[in-house]
Write an enzyme that holds these catalytic residues in place. Sequence first.
Site, PDB file in Angstrom:
ATOM      1  N   GLU A 127      12.253   2.278   0.391  1.00  0.00           N
ATOM      2  CA  GLU A 127      11.196   3.162   0.525  1.00  0.00           C
ATOM      3  C   GLU A 127      11.157   4.460   1.017  1.00  0.00           C
ATOM      4  O   GLU A 127      10.208   4.876   1.835  1.00  0.00           O
ATOM      5  CB  GLU A 127       9.841   2.399   0.828  1.00  0.00           C
ATOM      6  N   ASN A 169      16.400   0.575  -2.332  1.00  0.00           N
ATOM      7  CA  ASN A 169      15.263  -0.312  -2.868  1.00  0.00           C
ATOM      8  C   ASN A 169      13.869   0.647  -2.958  1.00  0.00           C
ATOM      9  O   ASN A 169      13.521   1.047  -1.930  1.00  0.00           O
ATOM     10  CB  ASN A 169      15.083  -1.500  -2.235  1.00  0.00           C
ATOM     11  N   HIS A 206       6.123  -4.288  -8.093  1.00  0.00           N
ATOM     12  CA  HIS A 206       4.678  -5.034  -7.661  1.00  0.00           C
ATOM     13  C   HIS A 206       3.583  -4.458  -8.709  1.00  0.00           C
ATOM     14  O   HIS A 206       3.355  -3.109  -8.622  1.00  0.00           O
ATOM     15  CB  HIS A 206       4.371  -4.633  -6.322  1.00  0.00           C
ATOM     16  N   GLU A 235      11.226  -7.524  -6.207  1.00  0.00           N
ATOM     17  CA  GLU A 235      10.227  -8.211  -5.456  1.00  0.00           C
ATOM     18  C   GLU A 235       9.072  -8.136  -6.632  1.00  0.00           C
ATOM     19  O   GLU A 235       7.955  -8.089  -6.349  1.00  0.00           O
ATOM     20  CB  GLU A 235       9.787  -7.122  -4.680  1.00  0.00           C
ATOM     21  N   ASP A 237       5.885  -9.237  -8.683  1.00  0.00           N
ATOM     22  CA  ASP A 237       4.556  -9.777  -8.917  1.00  0.00           C
ATOM     23  C   ASP A 237       3.758  -9.035  -9.739  1.00  0.00           C
ATOM     24  O   ASP A 237       3.828  -7.867  -9.927  1.00  0.00           O
ATOM     25  CB  ASP A 237       4.129 -10.170  -7.511  1.00  0.00           C
TER      26      ASP A 237
HETATM   27  C1  XIL Z   1       5.614  -7.440   2.730  1.00  0.00           C
HETATM   28  C2  XIL Z   1       5.544  -9.203   2.926  1.00  0.00           C
HETATM   29  O1  XIL Z   1       5.296  -9.759   1.854  1.00  0.00           O
HETATM   30  C3  XIL Z   1       4.443  -8.993   3.856  1.00  0.00           C
HETATM   31  O2  XIL Z   1       4.533 -10.525   4.542  1.00  0.00           O
HETATM   32  C4  XIL Z   1       4.271  -8.348   4.945  1.00  0.00           C
HETATM   33  O3  XIL Z   1       3.039  -8.369   5.773  1.00  0.00           O
HETATM   34  C5  XIL Z   1       4.374  -6.840   4.796  1.00  0.00           C
HETATM   35  O4  XIL Z   1       5.703  -6.673   3.894  1.00  0.00           O
HETATM   36  N1  XIL Z   1       7.742  -3.898  -0.197  1.00  0.00           N
HETATM   37  C6  XIL Z   1       8.712  -4.412   0.603  1.00  0.00           C
HETATM   38  C7  XIL Z   1       8.501  -5.707   1.122  1.00  0.00           C
HETATM   39  O5  XIL Z   1       9.981  -4.028   0.384  1.00  0.00           O
HETATM   40  O6  XIL Z   1       9.252  -5.766   2.454  1.00  0.00           O
HETATM   41  C8  XIL Z   1       6.994  -5.820   1.425  1.00  0.00           C
HETATM   42  O7  XIL Z   1       6.998  -7.224   1.739  1.00  0.00           O
HETATM   43  C9  XIL Z   1       6.135  -5.670   0.255  1.00  0.00           C
HETATM   44  C10 XIL Z   1       6.311  -4.123  -0.145  1.00  0.00           C
END
Ligand code: XIL
Length: 302
Positions: A127, A169, A206, A235, A237
Amino acid sequence: ASTLAAAAQQSGRYFGTAVAANKLSDSTYVGILNREFDMVTAENEMKMDATEPSQGQFSYGNADRIVNQARNQGKRVRGHALAWHSQQPGWMQNMSGTALRNAMLNHVTQVASYYRGKIYAWDVVNEAFADGSSGGRRDSNLQRTGNDWIEAAFRAARAADPGAKLCYNDYNTDNWSHAKTQGVYRMVQDFKSRGVPIDCVGFQAHFNSGNPVPSNYHTTLQNFANLGVDVQITELDIEGSGSTQAQQYQGVVQACLSVTRCTGITVWGIRDTDSWRASGTPLLFDGSGNKKAAYTSVLNVL
Ligand code: XIL
């Protein structure tokens, strides 16, 4: 095939999930994990605050629980994440300049060395680009140590674990027409042209109604792959339910399958109740561990 992992393996890909160490005593959770997935990402346990809570003192207990559970079950591990502006330990948050740069590089070196040989791919930097129309870097304490902090992190990771694939990432990099996507693309292009060690780009993916799956997802993944890197959905969802959600999941899987160098997909949790999203039902299993329509649509298209 009758599981996500077996179905993904038919095309040489993996299907992974984020795992939380404190759920490894939940038998429903572990049952689904062991049955369906062949790649694991620690949801929080390998982040900077977890692995180096005090400067120079490393702590791997929860991360090891996840890594050992995965490897004992024949699963591979994506390491997440070596350097990030978020979830930094308190001691790092107020550091700056050369001291911070050196602390970051030491962290990368120590953690990647500790896990050398056990990690399929590391999210070396997470990020680092800004949202919005600039296409530039996100402001952060790490960015203020100099624009070369990202390549420095990648070089340190390569030296520490030459066998791990090294990934950049990020999120909101799915739509090819977004400035952030273009900014990351130009960085990867630059790294490849100058021999900075980078092997892969992770797309967090996401999605929700305000940030839907883009219709040009295939184009984005293919254009990055054409730079000579692997791409991965890291990641995933998708907010929603029923057939709408199922179709969106199918679209993401199809976009990956249509790109030879898209090597795998990871969902960010197992059951809806495991999701980091406070409300909603963004995952493939319901709170009781039952397969949702989205599960079936993914399995069928893999
Ligand atoms: C999130 C986790 O799922 C949570 O449990 C935590 O509180 C915050 O981080 N981007 C990422 C992940 O790269 O590491 C994040 O994970 C979600 C967004």
